[in-house]
Design an enzyme around this catalytic site. Structure first.
Site, short mmCIF file in Angstrom:
data_model
loop_
_atom_site.label_atom_id
_atom_site.label_comp_id
_atom_site.label_asym_id
_atom_site.label_seq_id
_atom_site.Cartn_x
_atom_site.Cartn_y
_atom_site.Cartn_z
N GLU A 156 0.85 -1.20 0.04
CA GLU A 156 -0.03 -0.30 -0.08
C GLU A 156 0.90 1.37 -0.10
OE1 GLU A 156 -4.00 -0.98 2.31
OE2 GLU A 156 -2.43 -1.45 3.38
N GLU A 206 -4.16 -9.87 2.95
CA GLU A 206 -4.87 -9.45 4.31
C GLU A 206 -6.09 -10.39 4.60
OE1 GLU A 206 -3.01 -5.54 3.59
OE2 GLU A 206 -3.69 -7.16 2.48
#
Length: 267
Positions: A121, A142
């Protein structure tokens, strides 16, 4: 020991994540990145920024799951609940990542190794991504912990690869090797081992030599074209991230990963 080092060379600044714990981002990493990037944003002598990892084979492996588990337990003990109708305010990590996207100076990620979860990210916040060949992976795994990419991943990945491919990658928690990352458009260039920082610096020097006002305006306009409606999406993302973080399933999975010292891809 400091986790972030900044070195200036002419109009280019290189930010190196020098000593993250086991290659993981944590609260201390975010705080140091906040201070470093705020300083570089103000420094008129700096016209381009490069971000790279200082641990061999690691850009940033991912955000510390031990820290996430501890946060989840603390918030559960306090009886914190999440209402998706009431989005959470931005956090420190959101401010840092937002600064990288919004500053008028181009930011280049020199990806020298693992960049998963929060590490990927961070790379997604950069304007250009240069990755070197090697035995590592990039992506957003995730879901394997029962949570979701909570620092912009669900909003920024579709802009790169389209909704269909972003769904396939995030729903499966699939991470990819550098050649596939290049083919998918996750990174702009793939370079030989050990060359990511050199190539990123070359590009940064090229961009720094161009009229800074024009570069800044172009970055602002292109970013704005891709970010229509993103603020609402990011607010909902961080809200639902916390909702999942507090769930029994996520806590069990994070605890199992941390107890067994598993890799996040095998969680």
């Amino acid at each position: 020991m400091p986790q972030v080092a900044v070195e200036r060379s002419g109009n280019v600044a290189v930010v190196t994540i020098t000593n993250p714990p086991r290659g993981y981002m944590d609260t201390a990493t975010v705080a140091e990145l906040d201070a470093a990037t705020a300083d570089l944003e103000r420094d008129e002598a700096v016209r381009a920024v490069v971000i790279t990892g200082g641990v061999p084979g690691v850009f940033i492996r991912h955000y510390s799951v031990r820290e996430l588990e501890a946060l989840a337990r603390q918030l559960r003990e306090r009886g914190i609940a999440v209402d998706p109708a009431r989005p959470l305010p931005p956090r420190d990590i959101d401010r840092v990542f937002g600064r990288l996207e919004e500053m008028p100076k181009p930011v280049i990620a020199a990806i020298n190794g693992f960049a998963m979860g929060g590490g990927f990210e961070l790379a997604l916040c950069c304007d250009l991504r240069i990755a070197e060949e090697g035995p590592y992976e990039l992506g957003l795994p995730e879901v394997r912990l029962g949570i979701l990419p909570g620092a912009g991943g669900t909003q920024k990945l579709p802009a790169l690869v389209g909704v269909a491919r972003a769904l396939e990658l995030t729903l499966r928690g699939r991470t990819v090797a550098p050649p596939e990352a290049r083919d998918l458009g996750l990174v702009h260039e793939l370079v030989p081992p050990g060359r990511a920082l050199d190539r990123a610096h070359e590009l940064a020097a090229e961009l720094a030599s161009l009229p800074p006002r024009a570069v800044g305006h172009i970055k602002r306009l292109v970013r704005a074209s891709a970010a229509a409606g993103r603020a609402d999406g990011l607010a909902l993302e961080r809200t639902l991230f916390l909702d999942l973080l507090l769930s029994d399933d996520a806590l069990e999975r994070m605890s199992r990963m941390n107890t067994d010292d598993r890799d996040i891809r095998d969680a």
